[in-house]
Design an enzyme around this catalytic site. Structure first.
Site, PDB file in Angstrom:
ATOM      1  CE  LYS A  12      83.014  -1.133  52.084  1.00 38.14           C
ATOM      2  NZ  LYS A  12      83.863   0.001  52.428  1.00 38.14           N
ATOM      3  CG  HIS A  96      78.327   2.176  53.739  1.00 34.53           C
ATOM      4  ND1 HIS A  96      79.334   2.900  53.141  1.00 34.53           N
ATOM      5  CD2 HIS A  96      78.932   1.212  54.470  1.00 34.53           C
ATOM      6  CE1 HIS A  96      80.498   2.367  53.493  1.00 34.53           C
ATOM      7  NE2 HIS A  96      80.284   1.351  54.298  1.00 34.53           N
ATOM      8  N   GLY A 174      88.197   1.432  55.145  1.00 33.04           N
ATOM      9  CA  GLY A 174      89.092   1.083  54.043  1.00 33.04           C
ATOM     10  C   GLY A 174      90.477   1.685  54.155  1.00 33.04           C
ATOM     11  CB  SER A 208      90.276  -0.466  59.364  1.00 38.09           C
ATOM     12  OG  SER A 208      90.383   0.313  58.176  1.00 38.09           O
TER      13      SER A 208
HETATM   14  P1  PGA Z   1      86.316  -1.693  55.869  1.00 43.32           P
HETATM   15  O1  PGA Z   1      84.824  -1.251  55.449  1.00 43.32           O
HETATM   16  O2  PGA Z   1      86.173  -2.863  56.806  1.00 43.32           O
HETATM   17  O3  PGA Z   1      86.968  -2.079  54.575  1.00 43.32           O
HETATM   18  O4  PGA Z   1      86.955  -0.526  56.515  1.00 43.32           O
HETATM   19  C1  PGA Z   1      83.802  -1.199  56.391  1.00 43.32           C
HETATM   20  C2  PGA Z   1      82.541  -0.649  55.769  1.00 43.32           C
HETATM   21  O5  PGA Z   1      82.633   0.234  54.905  1.00 43.32           O
HETATM   22  O6  PGA Z   1      81.426  -1.102  56.098  1.00 43.32           O
END
Ligand code: PGA
Length: 252
Positions: A12, A96, A174, A208
């Site tokens: 990100k 995304h 997230g 996650s």
């Molecule tokens: P995360 O993000 O592993 O922090 O949940 C995954 C993503 O947005 O690709």
């Protein structure tokens, strides 16, 4: 790409060329024992790509972007085309949920980006997933099917085998609250059968995914690996997640 373990880091809007260099050096050492057992890519901000391609030149670790524009060049201030990325990356995230939600990316734009990437022989990692409201209303299958049909329905059979799809329930991104392995597996089965069939495509789970749940998720027959946000920001955690994911994949 062929169906096999595939783990992509989604950094990100974190890291810069300096921290990306340190990460790459640390991760390369950590990944040595398993780098041949999985396809691994670091999807980084544009400004880190050149550094990563220098640092990882002799490595099996792939490099990815997080977005692209479909026109090869032109008056599109601020955009980076798939063609410009060709020499720098192996794969590129498309659609995304953060781009869909915050930057107005539509299924039609996803479709164009996927075609532009395939034309440059860059592997698209196409993200689909439902919101919490859609999930609670029992509309998950309907939602992901619509996204797949609109974003990928135009692909030829050959192209269908050259893409990666990441199922990322928006409510799991997230939040620390991943989908259950069984539920994610069932939704990915729906995705596989959408748009005339995507049997050859690599299917990832995202949202996650952590060192602690990667094994159970990857043990599911439809889950070929993960698209990993938070847990990919630390090279040690990402390496541990991959080791555990590979254990799950071996057990299936
Ligand atoms: P995360 O993000 O592993 O922090 O949940 C995954 C993503 O947005 O690709």
């Amino acid at each position: 790409v062929s169906r096999g373990p595939f783990f992509a880091a989604n950094w990100k809007m974190y890291m810069d060329p300096e921290t990306a260099r340190d990460y790459a050096n640390a991760f390369e050492l950590l990944a040595e024992p398993f780098v041949d057992d999985a396809y691994i890519a670091l999807c980084a901000p544009f400004v880190c790509l050149e550094t990563l391609s220098e640092e990882l030149e002799d490595s099996e670790i792939g490099i990815g972007a997080q977005d692209c524009y479909w026109e090869p060049e032109g008056a599109f201030t601020g955009e980076i085309s798939a063609r410009m990325l060709r020499e720098l990356v192996d794969c590129c995230i498309v659609g995304h949920s953060e781009r869909r939600r915050l930057f107005g990316e539509t299924d039609e734009m996803v479709a164009r980006k996927v075609s532009a990437l395939l034309a440059q022989e860059i592997t698209p990692i196409v993200c689909v997933g439902e919101s919490l409201e859609e999930n609670q209303a029992g509309r998950t299958a309907e939602r992901v099917t619509a996204q797949v049909v609109a974003g990928l329905g135009h692909l030829t059979d050959e192209q269908r085998g050259a893409i990666v799809i990441a199922y990322e329930p928006i409510w799991a991104i997230g939040t620390g609250l991943a989908d259950t392995p069984e539920s994610a597996n069932a939704t990915i089965a729906v995705i596989r059968s959408a748009a005339g069939g995507l049997d050859q495509a690599v299917m990832l789970y995202g949202g996650s995914m952590k060192p602690g749940n990667a094994e159970a998720l990857c043990r599911q027959p439809n889950i070929d690996g993960g698209l990993v946000g938070s847990a990919s920001l630390d090279p040690g955690a990402f390496a541990e997640l991959i080791v555990n994911g590979l254990k799950g994949g071996d057990a299936r």
